[in-house]
Motif scaffolding. Structure first.
Motif, short mmCIF file in Angstrom:
data_model
loop_
_atom_site.label_atom_id
_atom_site.label_comp_id
_atom_site.label_asym_id
_atom_site.label_seq_id
_atom_site.Cartn_x
_atom_site.Cartn_y
_atom_site.Cartn_z
N ASP A 10 0.85 -1.20 0.00
CA ASP A 10 0.00 0.00 0.00
C ASP A 10 0.88 1.25 0.00
O ASP A 10 2.09 1.19 0.22
N TRP A 11 0.26 2.39 -0.27
CA TRP A 11 1.02 3.64 -0.41
C TRP A 11 1.76 4.01 0.87
O TRP A 11 2.90 4.45 0.83
N LYS A 12 1.11 3.85 2.00
CA LYS A 12 1.73 4.22 3.28
C LYS A 12 2.96 3.35 3.55
O LYS A 12 3.99 3.85 4.00
N ALA A 13 2.86 2.07 3.26
CA ALA A 13 3.99 1.17 3.46
C ALA A 13 5.13 1.52 2.51
O ALA A 13 6.31 1.50 2.89
N GLU A 15 5.79 4.47 1.37
CA GLU A 15 6.40 5.68 1.93
C GLU A 15 7.31 5.34 3.10
O GLU A 15 8.40 5.92 3.25
N THR A 16 6.89 4.39 3.93
CA THR A 16 7.69 3.98 5.08
C THR A 16 9.04 3.42 4.64
O THR A 16 10.08 3.73 5.23
N ASP A 19 11.27 6.15 3.21
CA ASP A 19 11.82 6.94 4.32
C ASP A 19 13.13 6.36 4.82
O ASP A 19 13.97 7.10 5.36
N TYR A 82 7.91 -3.79 6.18
CA TYR A 82 7.47 -3.61 4.79
C TYR A 82 8.56 -3.80 3.74
O TYR A 82 8.30 -3.63 2.55
#
Length: 132
Positions: A10-13, A15-16, A19, A82
């Protein structure tokens, strides 16, 4: 879901994971990122930026694929959350995947932020005479 891609992260993962990458040392060509960065700098419409992001991912991926895959693999070996999903996204989707889209968008955004700085450098550029 986009045509031809598999949603493995997913998008949040994504991004994680991005990062955790050292963006300063990703070997992406600044000229390849420039068109997207300029569109971001000018606050162009979202659909225009999204289209430029897709094109830029295609251009930049061939330069950074091995390095990004290696870095994500190292994150996986360290047990970073992730990282396995990110590795699968990159392996299956390549530059069409979410991890690469987040990464390239971040690299271009950093360049756009530099363009947003209001003042040019104060010191004159060094000029070498022709034939030197």
């Amino acid at each position: 879901m986009s045509s031809g891609t598999s949603e493995v992260i997913d998008w949040k993962a994504a991004e994680t994971v991005v990062d955790r990458l050292d963006l300063d040392t990703i070997p992406a060509c600044p000229l390849c990122l420039y068109e997207l960065a300029w569109a971001m700098h000018e606050n162009r419409p979202r659909n225009e930026i999204a289209a430029k992001l897709t094109t830029t991912c295609d251009w930049v991926w061939m330069e950074i694929d091995a390095e990004v895959e290696a870095r994500i693999a190292r994150l996986g070996m360290r047990g970073i959350t992730y990282a396995a999903e990110a590795a699968r996204d990159v392996r299956i989707n390549g530059w069409h995947g979410r991890v690469v889209r987040v990464l390239v968008a971040r690299l271009a955004r950093r360049m756009a932020d530099e363009l947003d700085k209001e003042d040019p450098p104060k010191r004159p550029a060094a000029v070498l005479p022709f034939g030197a």
